[in-house]
Write a protein that holds these residues in place. Structure first.
Motif, PDB file in Angstrom:
ATOM      1  N   UNK A   3       0.839  -1.190   0.000  1.00 49.60           N
ATOM      2  CA  UNK A   3       0.000   0.000   0.000  1.00 49.60           C
ATOM      3  C   UNK A   3       0.876   1.243   0.000  1.00 49.60           C
ATOM      4  N   UNK A   4       0.527   2.186  -0.878  1.00 49.84           N
ATOM      5  CA  UNK A   4       1.307   3.414  -1.040  1.00 49.84           C
ATOM      6  C   UNK A   4       0.489   4.594  -0.501  1.00 49.84           C
ATOM      7  N   UNK A   5       1.070   5.299   0.461  1.00 50.62           N
ATOM      8  CA  UNK A   5       0.361   6.384   1.140  1.00 50.62           C
ATOM      9  C   UNK A   5       1.053   7.707   0.862  1.00 50.62           C
ATOM     10  N   UNK A   6       0.269   8.670   0.400  1.00 51.78           N
ATOM     11  CA  UNK A   6       0.765  10.024   0.183  1.00 51.78           C
ATOM     12  C   UNK A   6       0.650  10.806   1.488  1.00 51.78           C
ATOM     13  N   UNK A  29       5.761   5.117   1.616  1.00 50.96           N
ATOM     14  CA  UNK A  29       5.385   6.510   1.879  1.00 50.96           C
ATOM     15  C   UNK A  29       5.865   7.399   0.728  1.00 50.96           C
ATOM     16  N   UNK A  30       4.938   8.151   0.157  1.00 48.69           N
ATOM     17  CA  UNK A  30       5.235   9.150  -0.873  1.00 48.69           C
ATOM     18  C   UNK A  30       5.027  10.512  -0.227  1.00 48.69           C
ATOM     19  N   UNK A  43      -0.345  12.425  -9.884  1.00 49.01           N
ATOM     20  CA  UNK A  43      -0.351  12.176 -11.323  1.00 49.01           C
ATOM     21  C   UNK A  43       0.670  11.118 -11.727  1.00 49.01           C
ATOM     22  N   UNK A  44       1.778  11.028 -10.989  1.00 51.45           N
ATOM     23  CA  UNK A  44       2.880  10.163 -11.419  1.00 51.45           C
ATOM     24  C   UNK A  44       3.032   8.879 -10.604  1.00 51.45           C
ATOM     25  N   UNK A  45       2.411   8.830  -9.424  1.00 46.52           N
ATOM     26  CA  UNK A  45       2.546   7.671  -8.546  1.00 46.52           C
ATOM     27  C   UNK A  45       1.183   7.012  -8.332  1.00 46.52           C
ATOM     28  N   UNK A  46       1.201   5.719  -8.099  1.00 45.26           N
ATOM     29  CA  UNK A  46      -0.029   5.037  -7.699  1.00 45.26           C
ATOM     30  C   UNK A  46      -0.189   5.205  -6.198  1.00 45.26           C
ATOM     31  N   UNK A  47      -1.254   5.882  -5.801  1.00 42.48           N
ATOM     32  CA  UNK A  47      -1.508   6.185  -4.398  1.00 42.48           C
ATOM     33  C   UNK A  47      -2.780   5.467  -3.956  1.00 42.48           C
TER      34      UNK A  47
END
Length: 226
Positions: A3-6, A29-30, A43-47
């Motif tokens: 899981x990717x979290x902004x 973590x982004x 726009x550029x990362x899958x969140x």
């Protein structure tokens, strides 16, 4: 897939704190230091979920929240030092799913993140499952255990909208726009009537979910944890 979290916050210490706790839970973590950079990351990362500070330069958290709600189907937690009701109301009007006031306990934020991710994962493209309750968007059918129900169209659409994003607070005006459309000539009491009917239909049938009134704001659907 992890899981990717902004995490969008102009305070480097907050970003560092959240990075530490989120990575301990094996989240990716982004980070973004302002609302503009957060937009670029989206726009550029899958969140999969966004934690958004309200008071940020370039684009504030309310604006970013509205943008996310318009273009992405991910849960949002607003993170802010503001705790007054009018600020919370503005956050929910922007489309946030949850609201955490600084200072906060990292463990509480982690709990809210896990709960939101779990509830979003209950929703697939056409089927919403809440315990023994299944909503089939294709057939306009609601199943509770072995019983099938065909609801009036607006009741079905209202239930589906609330269930598609559990714990998200919708104002009456948002529900009117989503279910009845911008050209609807009635008033917000129409929502109250339909909510009352849904509650009466399912009150004695299931405890899988409950439609909650948020005083001064609107409604949300809570799913019972099993």
């Amino acid at each position: 897939m992890q899981t990717r979290i902004l995490v969008a916050d102009d305070d480097a210490h907050i970003r560092e704190l959240l990075r530490f706790y989120l990575q301990q839970e094996r989240y990716i973590v982004i980070e973004a230091k302002d609302g503009g950079e957060a937009s670029e990351k989206l726009e550029t990362e899958q969140i999969h979920l966004a934690v958004v500070d309200v008071m940020m330069p370039v684009k504030n958290g309310w604006e970013l929240c509205e943008e996310i709600r318009r273009y992405y189907d991910i849960p949002i937690i607003l993170l802010t030092a503001k705790g007054e009701m009018e600020d919370k109301a503005k956050g929910f009007l922007s489309g946030t799913d949850d609201y955490v006031v600084k200072p906060f306990e990292p463990e509480e934020l982690l709990f809210r993140i896990r709960a939101l991710l779990r509830r979003y994962q209950m929703v697939s493209e056409n089927i919403i499952t809440m315990g023994d309750t299944v909503i089939d968007r294709n057939n306009h059918d609601v199943k509770v255990g072995d019983q099938h129900f065909t609801l009036p169209l607006k009741e079905f659409e209202l239930l589906t909208q609330l269930a598609s994003q559990p714990d998200r607070t919708y104002t009456r005006e948002q529900l009117i726009e989503l279910i009845w459309g911008l050209d609807f000539e009635g008033d917000s009491r129409t929502v109250d009537v339909h909510i009352k009917r849904l509650r009466e239909r399912f009150r004695d049938l299931t405890s899988d979910f409950q439609i909650i009134t948020i005083r001064g704001l609107g409604y949300k659907l809570e799913v019972r944890d099993r």
